[in-house]
Design an enzyme around this catalytic site. Structure first.
Site, PDB file in Angstrom:
ATOM      1  N   CYS A 110      68.079  36.877   0.644  1.00  0.00           N
ATOM      2  CA  CYS A 110      68.243  36.631   2.088  1.00  0.00           C
ATOM      3  C   CYS A 110      69.252  37.593   2.699  1.00  0.00           C
ATOM      4  O   CYS A 110      70.356  37.775   2.183  1.00  0.00           O
ATOM      5  CB  CYS A 110      68.692  35.197   2.319  1.00  0.00           C
ATOM      6  SG  CYS A 110      68.923  34.794   4.070  1.00  0.00           S
ATOM      7  N   CYS A 153      69.962  27.194   6.716  1.00  0.00           N
ATOM      8  CA  CYS A 153      68.629  27.174   6.116  1.00  0.00           C
ATOM      9  C   CYS A 153      68.592  26.160   4.975  1.00  0.00           C
ATOM     10  O   CYS A 153      69.601  25.895   4.318  1.00  0.00           O
ATOM     11  CB  CYS A 153      68.268  28.567   5.599  1.00  0.00           C
ATOM     12  SG  CYS A 153      66.553  28.717   5.025  1.00  0.00           S
ATOM     13  N   CYS A 179      66.749  31.589  -0.779  1.00  0.00           N
ATOM     14  CA  CYS A 179      66.141  32.836  -1.244  1.00  0.00           C
ATOM     15  C   CYS A 179      67.242  33.803  -1.681  1.00  0.00           C
ATOM     16  O   CYS A 179      68.182  34.078  -0.928  1.00  0.00           O
ATOM     17  CB  CYS A 179      65.306  33.469  -0.141  1.00  0.00           C
ATOM     18  SG  CYS A 179      63.990  32.387   0.466  1.00  0.00           S
TER      19      CYS A 179
END
Length: 401
Positions: free
Chosen positions: A130, A123, A127
């Site tokens: 996650c 990714c 975040c």
């Protein structure tokens, strides 16, 4: 010492018949100069070597033969009197019971109606909460992925959701597009969907593959850019919200149902998103309570530390109450979320989250769907309770494009 021994003077062994109280008669070779004993093969009685008179031996032989004939005769009478039929009936009953058991297992077996395939872990966002992190960079070859998808369809799959990681990152979305087209065009699945952060999506992807996609969900946790930066829902200085609105327009233009996913955590718990959600008008707004998964966003081996993002059940409920006027809101608490998803990882292994971590099954490519899904930990009742099955084909949504 024994090399020059004269064996010609040794007496020859003689046959000795042994008799046991159970009437078993057997023959042994005994050397005249030896002493010893042996146990009966039939009953285990310890026999000592001794000679038996010919008369007693004859009587015992006749008795033994008589016993053998009596046993054979009784067996013949049993079979001719219908014992065979009885045995066949017993065997048939056992076979029928096994068949019913197998049929019951087939009925009880989980059907993979809706599957989430996280085909990549990579990714471009970071975040902090996650729960499916970049622990590997592995991605199956396209043909192997298609083979697995076909196995799922043959086992009853109706909906496939592609996720990551960021699914548009691998091969700039071409790999994803090929799978989307295969699932809709070749497998004829009622629903094909994607969850993305939206940062890598280009209009040309919609032009090429939009017709094969039913739903596109874009993750957005806040309508404040600073909050998104704190959460990690950003890449550099690019505006996450600008992408969100742009993708919403593309979905309208290319006839793809638009959806929003939000993870509620300590950084956005007090935000009121109602106005923005109503303006974007998604078909569904999935609102998740921040969830800890050992080995992903919690624990020693985790790539994220999500403890600081966690909110209480009461805080989550307060957020839901604040947005109760949003009709498309679909809430998912930790309880509803944990075991109600069929998750396939990058190796096409089902992930069991019942113990608060992700325990993988064997790959469906190796053992098939029926065996692998037994280790998925999937709670089908909770799946239905949380509204997991809904109108998920854009052909049935009757949307105004």
């Amino acid at each position: 010492m024994f090399a020059n021994r004269d064996r010609s003077a040794d007496p020859l062994p003689r046959s000795v018949y042994k008799v046991c109280p159970c009437r078993h008669v057997f023959k042994m070779l005994q050397h005249p100069q030896c002493k010893g004993s042996r146990r009966c093969y039939t009953c285990g009685f310890k026999m000592h070597f001794s000679s038996v008179s010919p008369k007693l031996l004859l009587q015992l032989c006749i008795s033994t033969i008589h016993s053998i004939f009596a046993s054979v005769f009784s067996k013949v009478r049993y079979w001719t009197a219908g014992g065979c039929k009885g045995s066949v009936s017993v065997l048939s009953a056992a076979a029928a019971a096994d068949s019913k058991l197998n049929q019951s297992k087939d009925r009880d077996a989980t059907t993979p109606t809706s599957v989430n395939y996280h085909f990549t872990r990579k990714c471009n966002y970071k975040c902090g909460f996650c729960f499916h992190t970049a622990k590997t960079s592995f991605v199956l070859p396209l043909e192997e992925a298609k083979r697995g998808l076909k196995l799922l369809k043959e086992s009853g799959m109706e909906k496939i959701n592609f996720s990551g990681g960021e699914p548009f990152l691998h091969e700039k979305g071409e790999f994803l597009g090929e799978m989307v087209q295969f699932c809709k065009q070749d497998l004829q699945l009622p629903s094909v969907s994607i969850v993305s952060n939206g940062s890598m999506i280009k209009e040309k992807w919609f032009q090429k593959y939009g017709a094969y996609l039913d739903i596109l969900a874009v993750s957005c946790d806040s309508f404040d850019e600073a909050t998104n930066q704190l959460i990690g829902r950003a890449q550099g200085r690019k505006s996450h919200l600008e992408n969100l609105y742009k993708i919403r327009n593309w979905c309208q233009q290319y006839k793809v149902a638009f959806k929003i996913n939000s993870v509620i955590n300590t950084f956005n718990i007090d935000e009121d998103m109602s106005e923005h959600i109503m303006e974007l008008n998604p078909v569904r707004w999935k609102v998740f309570q921040c969830l800890l998964i050992d080995g992903e966003n919690a624990g020693e081996d985790a790539l994220r530390e999500a403890e600081r993002f966690v909110i209480s059940d009461q805080q989550f409920q307060e957020f839901l109450d604040r947005h109760s006027n949003v009709s498309c809101l679909v809430p998912e608490s930790n309880e509803k979320m944990r075991n109600s998803y069929l998750i396939l990882d990058e190796y096409m292994r089902f992930l069991d989250c019942r113990e608060g971590r992700k325990d993988p099954s064997k790959s469906i490519l190796d053992v098939g769907v029926k065996e692998a899904i037994c280790f998925s930990g999937f709670d089908e009742k909770m799946f239905l309770k949380r509204g997991g099955k809904y109108v998920w084909s854009k052909a049935d949504m009757k949307l105004e494009w």
